[in-house]
Design a protein around this motif. Structure first.
Motif, PDB file in Angstrom:
ATOM      1  N   TYR A   1       0.836  -1.206   0.000  1.00  9.70           N
ATOM      2  CA  TYR A   1       0.000   0.000   0.000  1.00  9.70           C
ATOM      3  C   TYR A   1       0.869   1.253   0.000  1.00  9.70           C
ATOM      4  CZ  TYR A   1      -3.206   3.434   2.219  1.00  9.70           C
ATOM      5  OH  TYR A   1      -3.940   4.540   2.542  1.00  9.70           O
TER       6      TYR A   1
ATOM      7  N   GLY B   1      -6.932   1.203  -0.506  1.00 12.08           N
ATOM      8  CA  GLY B   1      -6.901   0.725   0.866  1.00 12.08           C
ATOM      9  C   GLY B   1      -6.199  -0.605   0.957  1.00 12.08           C
ATOM     10  N   TYR B   2      -5.991  -1.059   2.181  1.00  7.16           N
ATOM     11  CA  TYR B   2      -5.431  -2.392   2.378  1.00  7.16           C
ATOM     12  C   TYR B   2      -6.099  -3.032   3.570  1.00  7.16           C
ATOM     13  CZ  TYR B   2      -2.379  -0.849   6.248  1.00  7.16           C
ATOM     14  OH  TYR B   2      -1.898  -0.353   7.421  1.00  7.16           O
TER      15      TYR B   2
ATOM     16  N   LEU C   1      -3.445  10.494  -0.700  1.00  7.45           N
ATOM     17  CA  LEU C   1      -2.994   9.302   0.017  1.00  7.45           C
ATOM     18  C   LEU C   1      -1.694   9.571   0.769  1.00  7.45           C
ATOM     19  CD1 LEU C   1      -3.802   6.677  -2.744  1.00  7.45           C
ATOM     20  CD2 LEU C   1      -4.834   6.737  -0.469  1.00  7.45           C
TER      21      LEU C   1
ATOM     22  N   ASP D   1      -2.456  11.341   3.894  1.00  7.99           N
ATOM     23  CA  ASP D   1      -3.051  10.439   4.871  1.00  7.99           C
ATOM     24  C   ASP D   1      -1.988   9.596   5.576  1.00  7.99           C
ATOM     25  OD1 ASP D   1      -5.509   9.250   6.074  1.00  7.99           O
ATOM     26  OD2 ASP D   1      -4.730   7.444   5.110  1.00  7.99           O
TER      27      ASP D   1
END
Length: 160
Positions: free
Chosen positions: A57, A95-96, A147, A150
């Motif tokens: 990710y 996502g993961y 991302l 984040d």
């Protein structure tokens, strides 16, 4: 003898550090994630302490952000599929799920919602630049940058 002697702690640290390498035919090619230092937010947790999904990710985010940095204002990042007629997925989320699942969220070229759920052992991502939906009305969306924010990435990086 050219082998460096390391303490046990140095050997353990070296085995936890990520290894990356890339060669480009153009000496002036833009730096790619393999050549850039890891953001501190990514480097602070040793690779050995990350699940395969978490580590995949984080690296996919680095590739997405790097790819988006090369796009003009009229294009967004999408993912192409091989071996099927699924077309492309405009990447709107990533996502993961530990220990081994990566999920891409988005829509196809017609706006139909799509989601790709993939095991990290089979992870293949072909990034594509596609025209944004409404070129005149809104700026291109940059999922890679969002991302990276984040992850807690800021402008600080760590040597990898």
């Amino acid at each position: 003898m050219t082998e460096e002697i390391m303490t046990a702690a140095e050997a353990m640290e070296a085995s936890a550090m990520p290894r990356a390498r890339v060669v480009h035919c153009d000496d002036k090619a833009r730096a790619t994630p393999e050549q850039l230092p890891l953001p501190k937010a990514v480097a602070k947790k040793p690779v050995g302490d990350k699940s395969p999904a978490e580590w995949a990710y984080e690296r996919v985010i680095l590739y997405l952000k790097n790819f988006e940095e090369q796009l003009d204002k009229d294009h967004e990042v999408a993912m192409g599929f091989t071996g099927s007629s699924a077309g492309v997925l405009r990447i709107e989320g990533l996502g993961y799920f530990d220990p081994d699942i990566i999920t891409f969220y988005g829509a196809d070229e017609t706006g139909t919602r799509m989601q790709l759920i993939q095991n990290v052992a089979q992870l293949n991502v072909a990034l594509r630049a596609i025209s944004k939906k409404t070129p005149e009305e809104e700026p291109a969306r940059r999922i890679g940058f969002r991302l990276a924010q984040d992850l807690g990435e800021d402008e600080e990086t760590s040597d990898n």
